[in-house]
Design an enzyme around this catalytic site. Sequence first.
Site, PDB file in Angstrom:
ATOM      1  N   GLN A   1     -37.240  -2.513   8.614  1.00 54.91           N
ATOM      2  CA  GLN A   1     -36.310  -1.370   8.670  1.00 54.91           C
ATOM      3  C   GLN A   1     -37.040  -0.032   8.592  1.00 54.91           C
ATOM      4  OE1 GLN A   1     -33.530  -3.125   5.513  1.00 54.91           O
ATOM      5  NE2 GLN A   1     -32.144  -1.925   6.789  1.00 54.91           N
TER       6      GLN A   1
ATOM      7  N   CYS B   1     -25.345  -2.359   5.864  1.00 54.76           N
ATOM      8  CA  CYS B   1     -26.792  -2.304   6.095  1.00 54.76           C
ATOM      9  C   CYS B   1     -27.184  -0.860   6.346  1.00 54.76           C
ATOM     10  CB  CYS B   1     -27.138  -3.168   7.310  1.00 54.76           C
ATOM     11  SG  CYS B   1     -28.890  -3.159   7.714  1.00 54.76           S
ATOM     12  N   LEU B   2     -28.275  -0.428   5.745  1.00 56.51           N
ATOM     13  CA  LEU B   2     -28.727   0.958   5.934  1.00 56.51           C
ATOM     14  C   LEU B   2     -29.118   1.228   7.389  1.00 56.51           C
ATOM     15  CD1 LEU B   2     -30.804   1.349   2.652  1.00 56.51           C
ATOM     16  CD2 LEU B   2     -28.584   2.409   3.163  1.00 56.51           C
TER      17      LEU B   2
ATOM     18  N   HIS C   1     -29.375 -11.537   3.535  1.00 59.60           N
ATOM     19  CA  HIS C   1     -29.370 -10.360   4.420  1.00 59.60           C
ATOM     20  C   HIS C   1     -30.795  -9.836   4.664  1.00 59.60           C
ATOM     21  CE1 HIS C   1     -27.465  -6.434   5.795  1.00 59.60           C
ATOM     22  NE2 HIS C   1     -28.724  -6.090   5.614  1.00 59.60           N
ATOM     23  N   GLU C   2     -31.561  -9.687   3.572  1.00 63.19           N
ATOM     24  CA  GLU C   2     -32.909  -9.114   3.709  1.00 63.19           C
ATOM     25  C   GLU C   2     -33.853 -10.080   4.424  1.00 63.19           C
ATOM     26  OE1 GLU C   2     -33.086  -6.049   3.355  1.00 63.19           O
ATOM     27  OE2 GLU C   2     -31.234  -5.854   2.222  1.00 63.19           O
TER      28      GLU C   2
ATOM     29  N   HIS D   1     -33.470  -9.957   8.077  1.00 59.32           N
ATOM     30  CA  HIS D   1     -34.180  -8.822   8.704  1.00 59.32           C
ATOM     31  C   HIS D   1     -35.592  -9.220   9.126  1.00 59.32           C
ATOM     32  CE1 HIS D   1     -31.681  -5.266   8.562  1.00 59.32           C
ATOM     33  NE2 HIS D   1     -31.382  -5.419   7.286  1.00 59.32           N
TER      34      HIS D   1
END
Length: 158
Positions: free
Chosen positions: A51, A87-88, A129-130, A133
């Site tokens: 990210q 999510c950012l 979630h992470e 990524h």
Amino acid sequence: MGLRTILKGGDPALRKPSRDVTNFDKRLHILLDDLAETLEHAKGAGLAAPQVGVLRRVCFINIEEPIELCNPRIVSREGEQEGAEGCLSVPGKTGIVKRPDKVVVEAQDRYGKRFTVEGEGFLARAFCHEIDHLDGVLYTDIMERFMTMEEIAELDKT
Ligand code: CO
């Protein structure tokens, strides 16, 4: 370095698989410190290295306590939960996503030491979630649907 720029939506770096961490060196420690600082500034729950444009299997989660994860793997999943997820890298949106209710994750710390951590509920959701990524997967790929403004307003009240 400090604050890093969080990549958004269609950025190609968010779609690539990240490589394993092999050097637990100063450079990794700076990356982890920067992830923590950037996450705090953005007021998020978790942030993964891709990210911020670094394709390494590293993420940082800060929910009940800060957790640094290098080369994390989910080794066990249990149950199911359906709930709100954001999510950012997907600002201003919230989706409904099914996740396991409980997961066990094996990872390494910033010095390469192996450890196991268990997460339930929202923490289990954050681990999934992470780690997604790190494989170039966004929650929008697997969500049921985006929540409506009304549903999000309702959620904020609780
Ligand atoms: Co995210």
